[in-house]
Design a protein around this motif. Sequence first.
Motif, PDB file in Angstrom:
ATOM      1  N   GLN A   1      -8.325   1.873  -4.178  1.00  0.00           N
ATOM      2  CA  GLN A   1      -8.193   2.685  -2.973  1.00  0.00           C
ATOM      3  C   GLN A   1      -8.702   1.913  -1.761  1.00  0.00           C
ATOM      4  O   GLN A   1      -9.531   1.010  -1.889  1.00  0.00           O
ATOM      5  CB  GLN A   1      -9.020   3.968  -3.112  1.00  0.00           C
ATOM      6  CG  GLN A   1      -8.410   4.978  -4.056  1.00  0.00           C
ATOM      7  CD  GLN A   1      -9.229   6.266  -4.084  1.00  0.00           C
ATOM      8  OE1 GLN A   1      -9.798   6.690  -3.083  1.00  0.00           O
ATOM      9  NE2 GLN A   1      -9.289   6.865  -5.264  1.00  0.00           N
TER      10      GLN A   1
ATOM     11  N   PHE B   1      -8.538  13.647  -8.293  1.00  0.00           N
ATOM     12  CA  PHE B   1      -8.635  13.047  -6.952  1.00  0.00           C
ATOM     13  C   PHE B   1      -8.183  14.023  -5.863  1.00  0.00           C
ATOM     14  O   PHE B   1      -7.983  13.643  -4.721  1.00  0.00           O
ATOM     15  CB  PHE B   1      -7.774  11.780  -6.883  1.00  0.00           C
ATOM     16  CG  PHE B   1      -8.281  10.660  -7.753  1.00  0.00           C
ATOM     17  CD1 PHE B   1      -9.168   9.708  -7.251  1.00  0.00           C
ATOM     18  CD2 PHE B   1      -7.896  10.560  -9.086  1.00  0.00           C
ATOM     19  CE1 PHE B   1      -9.651   8.683  -8.051  1.00  0.00           C
ATOM     20  CE2 PHE B   1      -8.370   9.535  -9.898  1.00  0.00           C
ATOM     21  CZ  PHE B   1      -9.260   8.602  -9.380  1.00  0.00           C
TER      22      PHE B   1
ATOM     23  N   VAL C   1      -3.920   3.925  -1.166  1.00  0.00           N
ATOM     24  CA  VAL C   1      -4.087   3.007  -2.296  1.00  0.00           C
ATOM     25  C   VAL C   1      -3.372   1.704  -1.942  1.00  0.00           C
ATOM     26  O   VAL C   1      -2.447   1.705  -1.122  1.00  0.00           O
ATOM     27  CB  VAL C   1      -3.515   3.582  -3.609  1.00  0.00           C
ATOM     28  CG1 VAL C   1      -4.297   4.809  -4.047  1.00  0.00           C
ATOM     29  CG2 VAL C   1      -2.037   3.912  -3.462  1.00  0.00           C
TER      30      VAL C   1
ATOM     31  N   TYR D   1      -5.039   9.967   0.490  1.00  0.00           N
ATOM     32  CA  TYR D   1      -5.850   8.751   0.435  1.00  0.00           C
ATOM     33  C   TYR D   1      -4.948   7.519   0.300  1.00  0.00           C
ATOM     34  O   TYR D   1      -3.827   7.613  -0.203  1.00  0.00           O
ATOM     35  CB  TYR D   1      -6.882   8.808  -0.694  1.00  0.00           C
ATOM     36  CG  TYR D   1      -6.363   9.074  -2.091  1.00  0.00           C
ATOM     37  CD1 TYR D   1      -6.036   8.033  -2.949  1.00  0.00           C
ATOM     38  CD2 TYR D   1      -6.228  10.382  -2.567  1.00  0.00           C
ATOM     39  CE1 TYR D   1      -5.590   8.281  -4.240  1.00  0.00           C
ATOM     40  CE2 TYR D   1      -5.786  10.633  -3.858  1.00  0.00           C
ATOM     41  CZ  TYR D   1      -5.463   9.591  -4.685  1.00  0.00           C
ATOM     42  OH  TYR D   1      -5.013   9.837  -5.960  1.00  0.00           O
TER      43      TYR D   1
ATOM     44  N   TYR E   1       0.840  -1.198   0.000  1.00  0.00           N
ATOM     45  CA  TYR E   1       0.000   0.000   0.000  1.00  0.00           C
ATOM     46  C   TYR E   1       0.871   1.243   0.000  1.00  0.00           C
ATOM     47  O   TYR E   1       2.089   1.174   0.249  1.00  0.00           O
ATOM     48  CB  TYR E   1      -0.927   0.015   1.227  1.00  0.00           C
ATOM     49  CG  TYR E   1      -0.170   0.206   2.515  1.00  0.00           C
ATOM     50  CD1 TYR E   1       0.521  -0.853   3.098  1.00  0.00           C
ATOM     51  CD2 TYR E   1      -0.098   1.463   3.123  1.00  0.00           C
ATOM     52  CE1 TYR E   1       1.261  -0.670   4.247  1.00  0.00           C
ATOM     53  CE2 TYR E   1       0.647   1.650   4.281  1.00  0.00           C
ATOM     54  CZ  TYR E   1       1.324   0.582   4.842  1.00  0.00           C
ATOM     55  OH  TYR E   1       2.064   0.760   5.966  1.00  0.00           O
ATOM     56  N   SER E   2       0.237   2.380  -0.247  1.00  0.00           N
ATOM     57  CA  SER E   2       0.892   3.677  -0.089  1.00  0.00           C
ATOM     58  C   SER E   2      -0.175   4.709   0.255  1.00  0.00           C
ATOM     59  O   SER E   2      -1.369   4.419   0.174  1.00  0.00           O
ATOM     60  CB  SER E   2       1.634   4.073  -1.373  1.00  0.00           C
ATOM     61  OG  SER E   2       2.281   5.324  -1.208  1.00  0.00           O
ATOM     62  N   VAL E   3       0.284   5.876   0.626  1.00  0.00           N
ATOM     63  CA  VAL E   3      -0.627   6.983   0.896  1.00  0.00           C
ATOM     64  C   VAL E   3      -0.331   8.067  -0.128  1.00  0.00           C
ATOM     65  O   VAL E   3       0.790   8.593  -0.162  1.00  0.00           O
ATOM     66  CB  VAL E   3      -0.425   7.542   2.326  1.00  0.00           C
ATOM     67  CG1 VAL E   3      -1.450   8.638   2.599  1.00  0.00           C
ATOM     68  CG2 VAL E   3      -0.517   6.425   3.346  1.00  0.00           C
ATOM     69  N   VAL E   4      -1.292   8.359  -0.990  1.00  0.00           N
ATOM     70  CA  VAL E   4      -1.091   9.382  -2.010  1.00  0.00           C
ATOM     71  C   VAL E   4      -1.308  10.752  -1.360  1.00  0.00           C
ATOM     72  O   VAL E   4      -2.396  11.048  -0.882  1.00  0.00           O
ATOM     73  CB  VAL E   4      -2.063   9.195  -3.196  1.00  0.00           C
ATOM     74  CG1 VAL E   4      -1.879  10.323  -4.214  1.00  0.00           C
ATOM     75  CG2 VAL E   4      -1.842   7.846  -3.854  1.00  0.00           C
ATOM     76  N   ARG E   5      -0.245  11.546  -1.310  1.00  0.00           N
ATOM     77  CA  ARG E   5      -0.345  12.883  -0.706  1.00  0.00           C
ATOM     78  C   ARG E   5      -0.318  13.980  -1.757  1.00  0.00           C
ATOM     79  O   ARG E   5      -0.732  15.103  -1.490  1.00  0.00           O
ATOM     80  CB  ARG E   5       0.779  13.078   0.322  1.00  0.00           C
ATOM     81  CG  ARG E   5       0.642  12.091   1.473  1.00  0.00           C
ATOM     82  CD  ARG E   5       1.677  12.285   2.555  1.00  0.00           C
ATOM     83  NE  ARG E   5       1.600  11.175   3.502  1.00  0.00           N
ATOM     84  CZ  ARG E   5       0.802  11.162   4.572  1.00  0.00           C
ATOM     85  NH1 ARG E   5       0.020  12.192   4.835  1.00  0.00           N
ATOM     86  NH2 ARG E   5       0.789  10.124   5.379  1.00  0.00           N
ATOM     87  N   VAL E   6       0.201  13.669  -2.931  1.00  0.00           N
ATOM     88  CA  VAL E   6       0.138  14.573  -4.081  1.00  0.00           C
ATOM     89  C   VAL E   6      -0.616  13.810  -5.154  1.00  0.00           C
ATOM     90  O   VAL E   6      -0.083  12.871  -5.742  1.00  0.00           O
ATOM     91  CB  VAL E   6       1.542  14.968  -4.569  1.00  0.00           C
ATOM     92  CG1 VAL E   6       1.439  15.919  -5.754  1.00  0.00           C
ATOM     93  CG2 VAL E   6       2.349  15.605  -3.437  1.00  0.00           C
ATOM     94  N   GLY E   7      -1.865  14.178  -5.389  1.00  0.00           N
ATOM     95  CA  GLY E   7      -2.713  13.381  -6.267  1.00  0.00           C
ATOM     96  C   GLY E   7      -3.006  14.079  -7.584  1.00  0.00           C
ATOM     97  O   GLY E   7      -2.760  15.273  -7.741  1.00  0.00           O
ATOM     98  N   PRO E   8      -3.532  13.320  -8.548  1.00  0.00           N
ATOM     99  CA  PRO E   8      -3.997  13.925  -9.797  1.00  0.00           C
ATOM    100  C   PRO E   8      -5.195  14.836  -9.510  1.00  0.00           C
ATOM    101  O   PRO E   8      -5.877  14.646  -8.494  1.00  0.00           O
ATOM    102  CB  PRO E   8      -4.434  12.723 -10.645  1.00  0.00           C
ATOM    103  CG  PRO E   8      -4.080  11.494  -9.879  1.00  0.00           C
ATOM    104  CD  PRO E   8      -3.811  11.881  -8.476  1.00  0.00           C
TER     105      PRO E   8
END
Lengths: 387, 131
Positions: free
Chosen positions: B87, B65, B73, B71, B55-62
């Motif tokens: 997600q 999103f 993933v 969030y 898993y990872s945590v998206v801190r800079v997203g498209p």
Amino acid sequence: MRDVAIIGVGLNPKWGELWDKSLRTLFAEAALAAIEDAGVDHVDSMYVGCMTSGLFAGQEHLGSLMADYLGQPGLPATRVESACASGGAAVRSAFYEVASGASDIVLAGGVEKMTDVGGDGATYALSTAADADYEVYHGVTFPALYAMMAVDHMNRFGTTSEDLANVAVKNHNHGSMNPAAQYPFEVTVEQVLGSVMVADPLHILDCSPITDGAAAVVLCSMDKAKELAGDRPLVKIAGVGAATDTIALHQRPDLSWLGSTEKAAKTAFEMAGVGPDDIDFAEVHDCFTIAEIMVIEALGFVERGKGGAAARDGLTALGGKIPVNTSGGLKSKGHPVGATGAAQIVEGVTQLRGEAGDRQVEGARRGITQNMGGTGGSSVVHVLEVV
Amino acid sequence: MPAGYTREIPQRYRLEAGKCKKCGAVHFPQRLACACGSKDTEPYVLPSTGKIATYSVVRVGPSDFMDLVPYVVAVVELDDGTKLTCQVADAAPEEVSVGTPVTLEFRKVNQVGGHGIIKYGYKAVLDRFVE
């Protein structure tokens, strides 16, 4: 097949945010430098590596465009795409065209003009190297994909955030000796760990930058090369390998093993008749710090799971057992995605000619380059050696 | 709705996959050819329970999103061994680790632009949310 030499290399004087240079100018600058370096007055054919000039610059059909702007209209020229491995794939295509005897002198290069779009446009363009319907659809970014590979590696092998940071520290140190590098400054472990988190556990200083740049090489038959070389050391492509893996990371049985790199390297090593222990230096695809750790495992320089300690222990630093990314790598030199694979070969030839200045690997006789697309969905490996 | 969206509905809404009749490999989405060489596949529905493989945590997203960051993933390994990416809904980063049990649920994935369609699909949820 006949032997193939690299008789010319070219790069832009400096990579980075090059607002005054267009897609075509970037490529022409590197290609003309390579042609001049080769000392030839023409090439017979050309391959242009580029990942996604359509999304970055609204321009496809790069064969025609670049032949035109090189002042060689009529030249057979084709664009080659394999995501971030496009540059390496272009060189491989040129290798086989010369090796087969179809052409004597072929130019291969790569280019990416990335800064004409904003950060979000670049994130989108790069994401097209992943599985659009089954990864990107869910909001997964490229840093997040490599972050998930890093979490797998950390969970199974005890690799730490400090291990990742040490790759950035090493490559920025190497890049500080490369006048063409986009970010030729040094960083510390503390700076990497203190930088903004992009996708846990990857910080912004674990990531390669957005870069404008191009690189080119001129290949020719060994017989022709001997006529042209003069007093300079002659460099040949001793081995070439390419392989693919699943496009989606989640389809792989092992989430932090680069199967395409392992396979491509095996092919290239067999062609060259050598193995990992015979290699003096490597240029590898460190798009993220974790990538370099996985790549040196897949190339056989360290055992599976032991890649994390390599940078920390100095194994992969200049002066170490196997210097990796003397150019600064993608991390410090910059990563114009389509150009990277060709630029790795430029660095390889520069090292083998003994022209690398402060970052010269002493006594370098044989090097390897490893270029990959996506999360390792494709890889291209070249073994280069002094004749 | 655009065809590019509707043709993925069986996979995204109902976890419809394929299975090779020769070697038993599960393909998500269904494929025309299996790596074993067989071209004989049959429909198969994925199980909806499994665990976090990574898993990872998206801190800079498209931008699509942006309102969700940060969030989580993940690659989820389902009970039959099939893996997919999605997600992890409503999860704080510290609640997720490798091996955490999850269930796939039908969720809104995002909404593209002011006039765009609402996109749906599967998201993983933690057991405390499952009734």
